[in-house]
Design a protein around this motif. Structure first.
Motif, PDB file in Angstrom:
ATOM      1  N   GLN A   1       0.839  -1.187   0.000  1.00 17.16           N
ATOM      2  CA  GLN A   1       0.000   0.000   0.000  1.00 17.16           C
ATOM      3  C   GLN A   1       0.875   1.238   0.000  1.00 17.16           C
ATOM      4  O   GLN A   1       1.745   1.376   0.842  1.00 17.16           O
ATOM      5  CB  GLN A   1      -0.850  -0.039   1.259  1.00 17.16           C
ATOM      6  N   PRO A   2       0.620   2.151  -0.928  1.00 15.38           N
ATOM      7  CA  PRO A   2       1.425   3.380  -0.931  1.00 15.38           C
ATOM      8  C   PRO A   2       0.888   4.360   0.114  1.00 15.38           C
ATOM      9  O   PRO A   2      -0.160   4.131   0.703  1.00 15.38           O
ATOM     10  CB  PRO A   2       1.201   3.924  -2.334  1.00 15.38           C
ATOM     11  N   ASP A   3       1.586   5.449   0.280  1.00 19.74           N
ATOM     12  CA  ASP A   3       1.127   6.534   1.131  1.00 19.74           C
ATOM     13  C   ASP A   3      -0.221   7.039   0.598  1.00 19.74           C
ATOM     14  O   ASP A   3      -0.362   7.320  -0.594  1.00 19.74           O
ATOM     15  CB  ASP A   3       2.183   7.648   1.083  1.00 19.74           C
ATOM     16  N   PHE A   4      -1.204   7.149   1.497  1.00 18.34           N
ATOM     17  CA  PHE A   4      -2.558   7.510   1.055  1.00 18.34           C
ATOM     18  C   PHE A   4      -2.589   8.902   0.432  1.00 18.34           C
ATOM     19  O   PHE A   4      -3.252   9.130  -0.583  1.00 18.34           O
ATOM     20  CB  PHE A   4      -3.535   7.415   2.237  1.00 18.34           C
ATOM     21  N   ASP A   5      -1.861   9.846   1.026  1.00 16.86           N
ATOM     22  CA  ASP A   5      -1.872  11.209   0.491  1.00 16.86           C
ATOM     23  C   ASP A   5      -1.260  11.271  -0.905  1.00 16.86           C
ATOM     24  O   ASP A   5      -1.697  12.063  -1.740  1.00 16.86           O
ATOM     25  CB  ASP A   5      -1.127  12.157   1.440  1.00 16.86           C
ATOM     26  N   SER A   6      -0.262  10.431  -1.122  1.00 12.02           N
ATOM     27  CA  SER A   6       0.339  10.391  -2.451  1.00 12.02           C
ATOM     28  C   SER A   6      -0.674   9.870  -3.479  1.00 12.02           C
ATOM     29  O   SER A   6      -0.820  10.425  -4.571  1.00 12.02           O
ATOM     30  CB  SER A   6       1.580   9.501  -2.388  1.00 12.02           C
ATOM     31  N   PHE A   7      -1.406   8.821  -3.091  1.00 16.19           N
ATOM     32  CA  PHE A   7      -2.460   8.291  -3.959  1.00 16.19           C
ATOM     33  C   PHE A   7      -3.519   9.363  -4.231  1.00 16.19           C
ATOM     34  O   PHE A   7      -3.966   9.553  -5.369  1.00 16.19           O
ATOM     35  CB  PHE A   7      -3.087   7.054  -3.301  1.00 16.19           C
ATOM     36  N   LEU A   8      -3.887  10.108  -3.179  1.00 13.39           N
ATOM     37  CA  LEU A   8      -4.891  11.177  -3.350  1.00 13.39           C
ATOM     38  C   LEU A   8      -4.358  12.286  -4.254  1.00 13.39           C
ATOM     39  O   LEU A   8      -5.086  12.806  -5.104  1.00 13.39           O
ATOM     40  CB  LEU A   8      -5.259  11.791  -1.999  1.00 13.39           C
ATOM     41  N   HIS A   9      -3.098  12.600  -4.064  1.00 14.71           N
ATOM     42  CA  HIS A   9      -2.473  13.651  -4.865  1.00 14.71           C
ATOM     43  C   HIS A   9      -2.562  13.300  -6.366  1.00 14.71           C
ATOM     44  O   HIS A   9      -2.942  14.131  -7.188  1.00 14.71           O
ATOM     45  CB  HIS A   9      -1.023  13.829  -4.433  1.00 14.71           C
ATOM     46  N   TYR A  10      -2.226  12.066  -6.687  1.00 17.62           N
ATOM     47  CA  TYR A  10      -2.365  11.643  -8.095  1.00 17.62           C
ATOM     48  C   TYR A  10      -3.831  11.658  -8.524  1.00 17.62           C
ATOM     49  O   TYR A  10      -4.171  12.109  -9.617  1.00 17.62           O
ATOM     50  CB  TYR A  10      -1.768  10.248  -8.292  1.00 17.62           C
TER      51      TYR A  10
ATOM     52  N   MET B   1      -2.877   4.566  -8.333  1.00 17.33           N
ATOM     53  CA  MET B   1      -2.335   3.622  -7.349  1.00 17.33           C
ATOM     54  C   MET B   1      -0.945   3.153  -7.779  1.00 17.33           C
ATOM     55  O   MET B   1      -0.011   3.117  -6.971  1.00 17.33           O
ATOM     56  CB  MET B   1      -3.292   2.428  -7.257  1.00 17.33           C
ATOM     57  N   ALA B   2      -0.812   2.794  -9.037  1.00 14.47           N
ATOM     58  CA  ALA B   2       0.475   2.296  -9.543  1.00 14.47           C
ATOM     59  C   ALA B   2       1.550   3.381  -9.448  1.00 14.47           C
ATOM     60  O   ALA B   2       2.688   3.107  -9.065  1.00 14.47           O
ATOM     61  CB  ALA B   2       0.324   1.810 -10.982  1.00 14.47           C
ATOM     62  N   LEU B   3       1.173   4.613  -9.773  1.00 13.21           N
ATOM     63  CA  LEU B   3       2.147   5.721  -9.695  1.00 13.21           C
ATOM     64  C   LEU B   3       2.607   5.935  -8.256  1.00 13.21           C
ATOM     65  O   LEU B   3       3.802   6.100  -8.001  1.00 13.21           O
ATOM     66  CB  LEU B   3       1.512   7.012 -10.240  1.00 13.21           C
ATOM     67  N   ALA B   4       1.656   5.915  -7.327  1.00 20.01           N
ATOM     68  CA  ALA B   4       2.011   6.129  -5.920  1.00 20.01           C
ATOM     69  C   ALA B   4       2.930   5.005  -5.442  1.00 20.01           C
ATOM     70  O   ALA B   4       3.888   5.246  -4.699  1.00 20.01           O
ATOM     71  CB  ALA B   4       0.760   6.223  -5.067  1.00 20.01           C
ATOM     72  N   ASN B   5       2.654   3.795  -5.871  1.00 14.59           N
ATOM     73  CA  ASN B   5       3.512   2.679  -5.476  1.00 14.59           C
ATOM     74  C   ASN B   5       4.884   2.740  -6.160  1.00 14.59           C
ATOM     75  O   ASN B   5       5.889   2.376  -5.560  1.00 14.59           O
ATOM     76  CB  ASN B   5       2.831   1.339  -5.779  1.00 14.59           C
ATOM     77  N   LEU B   6       4.892   3.192  -7.404  1.00 13.05           N
ATOM     78  CA  LEU B   6       6.165   3.300  -8.124  1.00 13.05           C
ATOM     79  C   LEU B   6       7.099   4.281  -7.412  1.00 13.05           C
ATOM     80  O   LEU B   6       8.309   4.061  -7.319  1.00 13.05           O
ATOM     81  CB  LEU B   6       5.896   3.731  -9.573  1.00 13.05           C
TER      82      LEU B   6
END
Lengths: 409, 400
Positions: free
Chosen positions: A34-43, A260-265
């Motif tokens: 799971q990536p950082d939630f804020d990063s996922f939201l940002h994307y 999601m993929a970008l945040a995880n990358l």
């Protein structure tokens, strides 16, 4: 409670014989990072503000650019899943008028189905027992006048013989498609996975290194192929409604999955560090148990340290499937790697029946152990403790399994 | 001749600052999106028949009154799964006047599509034309419910039964529509809905297969791959047709919003109806064969002899104003790459389809459109009619 349950003193403490489970939550072989939630939201905000939820939206474009860079490949095309990415790469690359696809039997359980959707006939090849991967030597005998494509599958630990298989393809003028679904972070001595053969296919399923909920992508240095794949995944439309080639469907990646993929990358190196820690823990712990061998990562090149695969040696007291059963009962979702091999599955579509002795042998010896975000070093200790207990009480357990006729599902 | 330079095409500023899309594009507010995704992150369950997909399937079953709703990653893969589960072979009859994915789904399952003409008033498959197309290779019929209308599924059921053919529906456009008291989802062996962002129910990408047949449901679940949703039954081949938790989260919110989104569509549709009825040569296609429609498509036919401009010219005028009106469907599936080999078979067989492909256009309706926008769009159309001769000369000059 879990501490108490982790210590099995006698075989009646095993869950399969009436004891209580070591883990209340399942420990799976899926990565589920799971990536950082804020990063996922940002994307997410980017597609949200543009009201672009799919159809080659801003995040799909960004993800494709980032992944092409990551793999040092010229082009990257994303799909709704690795499954349909593979199918479209196969239909695009297969030599016209030929029908056979060479692939290992010891691989992903739906791989023959993938070929069937692509209208190809699987011809299963052997694997080399040390690396569990196909090699130029195991592929070459399968080449004939009907060969349309070689599907070079990387095993889930380390890489297959990239150079050997690519040269073989070149020598016989047969295209090579790499199945690199578990090899996002891997390199070989000749460079990073992602630019070899005619194309390489990856998965972004939640269980994989790069979690995009569901998703997949193909990398290639071939511009024409990249263009073709981009068309095929969107009904072959160029512009709004101009269908330009046959064979299109909908295999588009949506924007949330791309976010999601970008945040995880962005966090992939952190993940690799966590994987390395878990791997080291397994490595140290398993070295103290006889009868079980950890498949080691080749650390001379970059590697994901993700999948934990063990081989049961001749002195392991239980059958592999019995071991899986005992572990599963404790909520340790260990899995056979791979069983049954594809050539033993019922296939009502065209395929070439074969007998593969090495594959048959190997398909009863390997097992995947839990890995990924849900597994702590403390969990690994418990798993290793249990394996040690199984080894020391093996014959007792085997007798008990036979007596109680526990069904292997 | 009266002149008017009040067109973006002729140099004036466009009527809309940003392109106005035709698709529905409803989406939950940012706060709701954030909360739903936070839930997904808390559960750490991302795909493989997760709790939200299960909840969505149950709610769809309840709402549609159907035994099984099987959610999928998109409707095209859903249609492919349906053909596979029904074990169709040889040829399948379907209208050519449909989105190209209907036919592509058949090609992917090794089936030859055979195109039937449609009714000129309703645009739905013309049941009277089916007989002429049937031969010993035909194994099934794919009915298509277009535009928020229905294609008389009851009559098609009777027809398919008497001919011993399998029947299923591409109901990509028809979510929420009702035929008498039965919701679309319950006709034929399987009905396939689209939850694409441009549809009234959105999962960004997505879809759902509905059936009342236990065996078919079990087969579809195995073909999709379902992780625990029942014991797998034998199928020829499986696939990945799974819907993720993220898609299901959006679809659940979209289902909550369906009543108000349908209402908004209907209000805008009525406004178009009111405004366009005064303009000669443009005919709005009204919901047919349904007792309740989702009104998700505003489709018009342009009679160029009366209107004064061709459909394509009108689209050019509208696009210059940032109204992304769309030819729909064009050029007709039977004239698309992949199906051209059998084009000679359709000479004179599809006159209505040919006519509609040349005259239909789709106008904006949905989340991005309000009643003022409809007024402005209708004004542009009205003006285009009034100054059609001037615009025609412009196009003639332009073409030289």
């Amino acid at each position: 409670m879990s501490e108490k349950n982790a210590r099995k003193k006698q075989i009646s403490d095993l869950t399969c014989f009436g004891g209580s489970q070591i883990f209340t939550e399942p420990k799976s072989t899926s990565n589920l990072v799971q990536p950082d939630f804020d990063s996922f939201l940002h994307y997410s905000k980017q597609f949200f503000d543009q009201h672009r939820y799919t159809n080659n939206g801003p995040l799909v474009k960004l993800l494709e650019k980032r992944l092409a860079e990551f793999h040092n490949a010229k082009f990257c095309i994303t799909f709704c899943s690795g499954f349909w990415g593979l199918v479209l790469a196969m239909t695009s690359l297969a030599l016209k008028g030929k029908v056979e696809i060479i692939m290992p039997s010891l691989t992903y359980r739906r791989m023959a189905d993938v070929a069937a959707w692509a209208g190809l006939k699987p011809r299963f090849c052997e694997v080399e027992p040390n690396s569990l991967s196909m090699t130029a030597e195991t592929v070459e005998p399968c080449i004939n006048n009907e060969t349309a494509l070689i599907l070079a599958v990387h095993p889930i630990v380390n890489c297959c013989d990239i150079e050997g298989i690519v040269s073989l393809g070149v020598e016989h003028s047969i295209p090579v498609l790499f199945d690199s679904v578990e090899s996002v972070y891997e390199s070989s001595s000749i460079g990073k996975v992602g630019k070899f053969g005619n194309a390489e296919c990856f998965s972004m399923h939640a269980s994989k290194l790069l979690n995009g909920f569901e998703g997949g992508y193909v990398t290639t240095n071939n511009e024409e192929l990249a263009h073709r794949l981009a068309l095929l995944r969107g009904f072959s439309f160029e512009g709004q409604d101009n269908c330009v080639i046959p064979g299109g469907l909908n295999a588009k990646l949506n924007e949330i999955h791309a976010a999601m993929a970008l945040a995880n990358l962005d966090e992939i190196d952190l993940q690799i560090a966590n994987n390395r820690k878990r791997y080291r823990w397994y490595q140290a712990g398993l070295s103290g148990i006889s009868g079980i061998r950890l498949l080691e990562f080749d650390e001379s090149c970059s590697t994901s340290y993700k999948n934990i695969v063990v081989e049961f040696l001749d002195d392991w007291p239980l059958k592999r499937d019995e071991t899986v059963l005992v572990l599963n009962a404790e909520n340790i979702l260990a899995r056979a790697y791979y069983y049954p091999p594809l050539h033993h599955k019922n296939m009502s579509y065209p395929h070439i029946p074969v007998s593969l002795k090495t594959t048959d042998f190997l398909s009863c010896r390997f097992m995947l152990l839990p890995c990924g975000d849900f597994v702590s070093c403390g969990d690994i200790d418990k798993i290793i403790q249990l394996l040690g207990f199984i080894y020391s009480h093996g014959f007792e357990i085997a007798n008990c399994i036979a007596e109680t006729a526990v069904k292997i599902s | 001749m009266t002149k008017n330079n009040d067109f973006a095409l002729l140099g004036r500023a466009a009527a809309f600052a940003k392109p106005l899309p035709v698709g529905q594009l409803y989406f939950p507010s940012w706060d709701r999106y954030e909360a739903a995704m936070r839930g997904v992150f808390e559960r750490r369950y991302y795909t493989n028949q997760g709790p939200l997909v299960q909840q969505l399937e149950e709610r769809l079953q309840g709402y549609l009154g159907v035994k099984h709703a099987i959610c999928v990653t998109n409707a095209t893969i859903g249609l492919m799964m349906a053909a596979e589960a029904l074990e169709l072979s040889g040829k399948v009859l379907l209208p050519s006047f449909t989105f190209i994915a209907s036919a592509q789904s058949l090609s992917w399952t090794g089936i030859e599509p055979v195109f039937c003409d449609v009714d000129p008033l309703t645009h739905q498959i013309d049941i009277d034309k089916l007989d002429a197309l049937i031969d010993e290779h035909v194994t099934g019929i794919m009915g298509v419910n277009l535009w928020g209308s229905a294609c008389d599924p009851v009559a098609l059921e009777k027809y398919a039964q008497t001919r011993g053919l399998k029947l299923y529906f591409d109901s990509a456009h028809a979510f929420g529509c009702v035929v008498d008291k039965t919701k679309i989802a319950n006709f034929g062996s399987i009905e396939v809905f689209s939850f694409h962002a441009t549809k009234v129910l959105s999962a960004t990408e997505g879809g759902c297969l509905c059936t009342n047949d236990e065996m078919l449901a079990a087969r579809l679940r195995n073909i999709r791959s379902s992780y625990g949703a029942g014991k797998p039954v034998p199928v020829v081949k499986t696939s990945n047709g799974r819907m993720s938790e993220a898609q299901a989260a959006v679809a659940l919110m979209s289902l909550d919003d369906f009543p108000q989104n349908q209402q908004k569509n209907e209000t805008l549709f009525r406004l178009y109806e009111e405004r366009l009825k005064h303009i000669p040569g443009i005919k709005l296609v009204k919901p047919a064969g349904v007792t309740f429609s989702n009104y998700q498509y505003v489709v018009c036919e342009i009679d160029k002899n009366i209107f004064g401009l061709s459909r394509d010219s009108l689209i050019t005028v509208l696009k210059a104003e940032n109204v992304n009106a769309r030819r729909y469907f064009y050029p007709g599936t039977h004239r698309s790459i992949g199906y051209l080999n059998s084009l000679p078979d359709y000479n004179d067989y599809l006159p209505v389809t040919e006519h509609l492909c040349a005259t239909c256009l789709q106008l904006p309706v949905g989340a991005m459109v309000d009643s003022n926008d409809v007024d402005v769009i209708c004004e542009i159309i009205e003006k285009s009619y009034r100054y059609s001769q001037q615009l025609k000369s412009f196009f003639a000059g332009h073409d030289k």
